[in-house]
Structures are given as structure tokens and as C-alpha cells.
Design an enzyme around this catalytic site. Structure first.
Site, PDB file in Angstrom:
ATOM      1  N   SER A  13       0.814  -1.286  -0.073  1.00  0.00           N
ATOM      2  CA  SER A  13      -0.153  -0.036  -0.051  1.00  0.00           C
ATOM      3  C   SER A  13       0.837   1.151   0.094  1.00  0.00           C
ATOM      4  CB  SER A  13      -0.821   0.133   1.168  1.00  0.00           C
ATOM      5  OG  SER A  13      -1.752  -1.076   1.198  1.00  0.00           O
ATOM      6  N   GLN A  52       0.802  -8.954  -6.369  1.00  0.00           N
ATOM      7  CA  GLN A  52       0.276 -10.455  -6.714  1.00  0.00           C
ATOM      8  C   GLN A  52       1.248 -11.142  -7.749  1.00  0.00           C
ATOM      9  OE1 GLN A  52      -2.205 -12.152  -5.393  1.00  0.00           O
ATOM     10  NE2 GLN A  52      -2.828 -10.334  -3.992  1.00  0.00           N
ATOM     11  N   SER A  85       5.178  -6.473  -1.953  1.00  0.00           N
ATOM     12  CA  SER A  85       4.854  -6.628  -0.602  1.00  0.00           C
ATOM     13  C   SER A  85       5.259  -8.030  -0.331  1.00  0.00           C
ATOM     14  CB  SER A  85       3.397  -6.361  -0.480  1.00  0.00           C
ATOM     15  OG  SER A  85       3.078  -6.758   1.055  1.00  0.00           O
ATOM     16  N   HIS A 144       4.592 -10.120   2.217  1.00  0.00           N
ATOM     17  CA  HIS A 144       3.645 -11.108   2.864  1.00  0.00           C
ATOM     18  C   HIS A 144       2.886 -12.023   1.715  1.00  0.00           C
ATOM     19  CE1 HIS A 144      -0.702  -9.143   3.223  1.00  0.00           C
ATOM     20  NE2 HIS A 144       0.244  -8.112   2.921  1.00  0.00           N
ATOM     21  N   CYS A 195     -10.332  -6.569   1.864  1.00  0.00           N
ATOM     22  CA  CYS A 195     -10.581  -5.086   2.115  1.00  0.00           C
ATOM     23  C   CYS A 195     -12.392  -4.926   1.970  1.00  0.00           C
ATOM     24  CB  CYS A 195     -10.158  -4.206   1.164  1.00  0.00           C
ATOM     25  SG  CYS A 195      -8.532  -4.702   0.749  1.00  0.00           S
TER      26      CYS A 195
HETATM   27  C1  LIG Z   1      -2.195  -7.105  -0.860  1.00  0.00           C
HETATM   28  C2  LIG Z   1      -2.047  -6.039  -1.932  1.00  0.00           C
HETATM   29  C3  LIG Z   1      -1.718  -4.872  -1.975  1.00  0.00           C
HETATM   30  C4  LIG Z   1      -1.574  -4.349  -0.377  1.00  0.00           C
HETATM   31  O1  LIG Z   1      -0.194  -4.692   0.252  1.00  0.00           O
HETATM   32  P1  LIG Z   1      -0.003  -4.418   1.931  1.00  0.00           P
HETATM   33  O2  LIG Z   1       1.448  -4.961   1.785  1.00  0.00           O
HETATM   34  O3  LIG Z   1      -1.176  -5.219   2.433  1.00  0.00           O
HETATM   35  O4  LIG Z   1      -0.132  -3.188   2.037  1.00  0.00           O
HETATM   36  C5  LIG Z   1      -1.578  -3.968  -2.941  1.00  0.00           C
HETATM   37  N1  LIG Z   1      -1.915  -4.440  -4.059  1.00  0.00           N
HETATM   38  C6  LIG Z   1      -2.310  -5.740  -4.303  1.00  0.00           C
HETATM   39  C7  LIG Z   1      -2.566  -6.057  -5.807  1.00  0.00           C
HETATM   40  C8  LIG Z   1      -2.431  -6.631  -3.436  1.00  0.00           C
HETATM   41  O5  LIG Z   1      -2.695  -7.879  -3.426  1.00  0.00           O
END
Ligand SMILES: *Cc1c(COP(=O)(O)O)cnc(C)c1O
Length: 397
Positions: A70, A178, A198, A200, A323
């Protein structure tokens, strides 16, 4: 439990846990400190930066560590907007089904006088480089298109879009959250100027991510303070989390081919099993999609009830995105591909990882069939559909 919600978050890998925990114990210094304990942390941070840069075809000083996807999305878009504004360019191109980290940032910019064009993603959830080319204007300062969609898994032609943007001299950002660790990325070969990652989402820790910005793109600070991250992102770096992220990313990239084959076979087995349910429809393109993504709509069903009953059967799934769950609005992604409200409400996302097994998939197919059948048996809407009082939206092939 059978965990089929890897698009929401993944379980940390053993490799990442080990790397992160040994860092918590051993690399506790502040990388900005001049003494040897601090310098040891600075060195570990630099190693992680080099590892990650190498894995995406970037240079280490093009990598900025953030608190996750994010923040990286926000910073990329705001930076490009500020740079555009200086040249009188206040038009941005994106798609209607981006993650909210992108869409809400664009909404904010719109209130500040930017003009936003959201490209139609069509029924399959795909755009073309041609669409982007036609939408680019002399005042376009940014194109931001997600690499792969988090709900329906469709993969965009990123290299081609990047080529168009490069030719037109427009900055190109992609939210690759992703895709990272699941699809091979190379910012140089794919003409990407900015990219968000990201940890995680690829079996790394939560709360840590990366913004890649090509050399020469001046980032705008979202957080003011110290001079960390070349003055572009204040705050002491979470060195153990960053080390955990680098370890997870390296492992994921090394295993991409093997995991991809395995996960894709499980995905196709799951899709084929669930498709047999009457009045169901697969969302997204059947082939241009993430290896681990399965997303269906079922007529006459409430997504929420589906999830709760599946949870009772030991299956963790999702309806829309994490979300959107908890609100009554149907997923903006499903609406963007043209699903009507009633149908969008009855959606199910199952997102797989290489840890899942064929037995789990077969059990899940059986469980989804039973739950859908049960919910329809008690649904007044379903009764009206069957009696012909209402017309089916999802027709039988
Ligand atoms: C999970 C996700 C985010 C947000 O990432 P965070 O590390 O949770 O803030 C943004 N874009 C996509 C496509 C996501 O799947």
C-alpha cells in the site's frame, strides 16, 4: 485447516522465519549508527537490497524499503503526480479494477485537480497495450496498471504496456504485489519505471515491502524525518523484516518454475471440479491468470454465508478482497468485469500455494458443491429462479 486464501496473505516460509529470527537476535543495531553494531546492520540491509534488486533486474539504489504494498503504491503514484504537475501534466491512466491502494490514491489526486482515465478491463479482466496507447495524451504523466489482479488473477501484458509508455515518454508504474515471487519480473526487460512489492504475499513477513523507482525518478516523501532510504522514506528500517523479505523473495524466485507447475495443476483441477456446479461462472481469463487463483460466481448465493459454511468445513476462503469483506458493497473488481450486483455478491475466491495438496483440492471441490447446494435449497431467490419467476443471469452452457 485448508488454507486457500494466499492472495490475502501467505504463511511465512521456514527460510524466511529463520533469516528473520536470526536477524532479530544478531543484527539489532540501527543501520544509521556509525559504530560497528550499527554498521553490521547497515551491511545486512545493503545485502538485502542487492538481493532484491538482482531478482528484479534493478540496481540496489533503485530500491526503497516501505511498510508494504500500500505504501509503495501511494508513494509511486504521488511521486509521479508531483513530477507531472511541475510540467503542467495532470492526467493519469489506470484501470477500473486496481487495488484500493491505487484507486484511493487516484481519488485523492482527482480532488487535487488531476484527471483520471480508468480503462475498461472487459469481461475477461484484461486490457491491451493498444488501449493504453490510445488513452495517452500530451498531458499524461503516469500510467499505473496492476501486474496481476488480486481477486480474479488476470495477468496484464506488462512488457507491452511498458514499451508503449516508454515510446511516449510517460512514466509507467505497476502494482506487482500479486506477481512478485510468482511470475518472473525484470524491470529492465519489461520497461517498468516503478514497481510495488509486498513481502507477505510471497511467504515473507507482513508490514514490509519495496518500491522500485528507476534512476532519475525523484520520489516524494510520504513520511518526513531522518535521512533513511536516501532521504526518501524516513524512519529506522525494520532490518529483520527486510532480511526476512529478501530470504523469502529469493526462495520464491528460485522455486518459481516448480511451484508454478504444481500450483497450476491444482488450480485447473479445482476449476474443473467447481465448473460442474450448475449456474456457476469462472471470473477472469481461463489461461491469462495467476497459477494460484480461482474465482467463481454462483447464482442465488450470498458470498458471506458461503465463506462461513466453508470455514465450518475447515476451508479458509475469501469473497471479494479482504478489504471488501465486511462491507455490503460488492467487489469493485467483479463490477468492473460486468457482473451485476446480485451475481457479484455470490463470489468465491480460492487462492492456492505450493503447500496445498491434491487431497485438499478434492475435499474442497466436494465441500463447495455441498455448501452451494445447501444454500440454494434454503434460498427464496433460487426457488424463484427454478420456478421460472425470475430469469437466470448465469445461463447453463
Ligand atoms: C495485498 C495487496 C496490496 C497491499 O499490500 P500490503 O502490503 O498489504 O499493503 C496492494 N496491491 C495488491 C494487488 C495486493 O494484492
Amino acid at each position: 485447516m485448508i488454507y486457500l486464501d494466499n492472495a490475502a496473505t501467505t504463511k511465512m516460509s521456514e527460510t524466511a522465519i529463520k533469516a528473520m529470527f536470526s536477524a532479530v537476535n544478531e543484527v539489532y543495531g540501527n543501520p544509521s549508527s556509525l559504530h560497528s553494531v550499527g554498521q553490521k546492520a547497515a551491511e545486512a540491509l545493503q545485502n538485502a537490497r542487492e538481493t532484491i534488486a538482482g531478482l528484479i533486474g534493478a540496481k540496489p539504489n533503485e530500491i526503497t524499503f516501505t511498510s508494504g504494498g500500500s505504501e509503495a503504491d501511494n508513494q509511486a503514484i504521488i511521486s509521479a503526480a508531483r513530477l507531472g504537475e511541475k510540467k503542467g501534466k495532470k492526467h493519469i491512466i489506470s484501470t477500473a479494477f486496481e487495488h484500493h491502494a491505487v484507486l484511493h490514491t487516484l481519488n485523492r489526486l482527482e480532488k487535487q485537480g488531476f484527471e483520471i482515465t480508468l480503462l475498461d478491463v472487459g469481461e475477461k479482466g484484461l486490457i491491451t497495450a493498444d488501449q493504453v496507447e490510445k488513452a495517452i495524451r500530451p498531458d499524461t504523466c503516469l500510467v499505473t496498471v496492476m501486474y496481476a489482479n488480486n481477486e480474479i488473477g488476470t495477468i496484464q501484458p506488462i512488457a507491452e504496456i511498458g514499451a508503449v509508455c516508454r515510446e511516449k515518454g510517460v512514466t509507467f508504474h505497476t502494482d506487482a504485489v500479486q506477481a512478485a515471487g510468482h511470475i518472473k519480473l525484470n524491470v529492465t526487460e519489461q520497461n517498468i519505471d516503478m514497481l510495488s512489492i509486498s513481502a507477505h504475499k510471497f511467504h515473507g513477513p507482513k508490514g514490509v515491502g519495496v518500491l522500485y523507482a528507476k534512476r532519475g525518478i525523484a520520489l516524494t516523501n510520504l513520511i518526513d524525518g531522518g535521512a533513511q532510504e536516501r532521504g526518501k522514506r524516513a524512519g529506522t528500517e525494520d532490518v529483520p523484516a527486510i532480511i526476512g523479505m529478501a530470504a523469502a523473495f529469493k526462495e520464491a524466485c528460485e522455486n518459481i518454475e516448480n511451484d508454478s507447475l504444481k500450483v497450476r495443476a491444482l488450480r485447473d483441477r479445482l476449476i474443473s471440479g467447481i465448473s460442474k456446479i450448475p449456474h456457476s461462472i469462472l471470473n477472469g481469463d481461463p489461461t491469462q491468470r495467476l497459477d494460484g487463483n480461482v474465482n467463481f460466481c454462483f447464482e442465488g448465493i450470498e458470498g458471506e454465508s458461503l465463506l462461513l459454511l466453508l470455514d465450518d468445513k475447515g476451508i479458509c476462503a475469501s469473497s471479494g478482497s479482504a478489504c471488501t469483506s465486511g462491507s455490503l458493497d460488492p467487489s469493485h473488481v467483479l463490477l468492473a468485469i460486468g457482473r451485476v450486483h446480485d451475481i457479484a455478491h455470490g463470489s468465491l475466491r480460492l487462492s492456492l500455494s505450493a503447500e496445498n495438496t491434491e487431497e485438499e483440492i478434492d475435499y474442497t471441490i466436494k465441500a463447495v458443491r455441498e455448501v452451494v447446494e445447501y444454500l440454494r435449497s434454503i434460498s427464496p431467490i433460487w426457488r424463484d429462479l427454478v420456478s421460472g419467476k425470475k430469469e437466470f443471469v448465469i445461463k447453463e452452457a
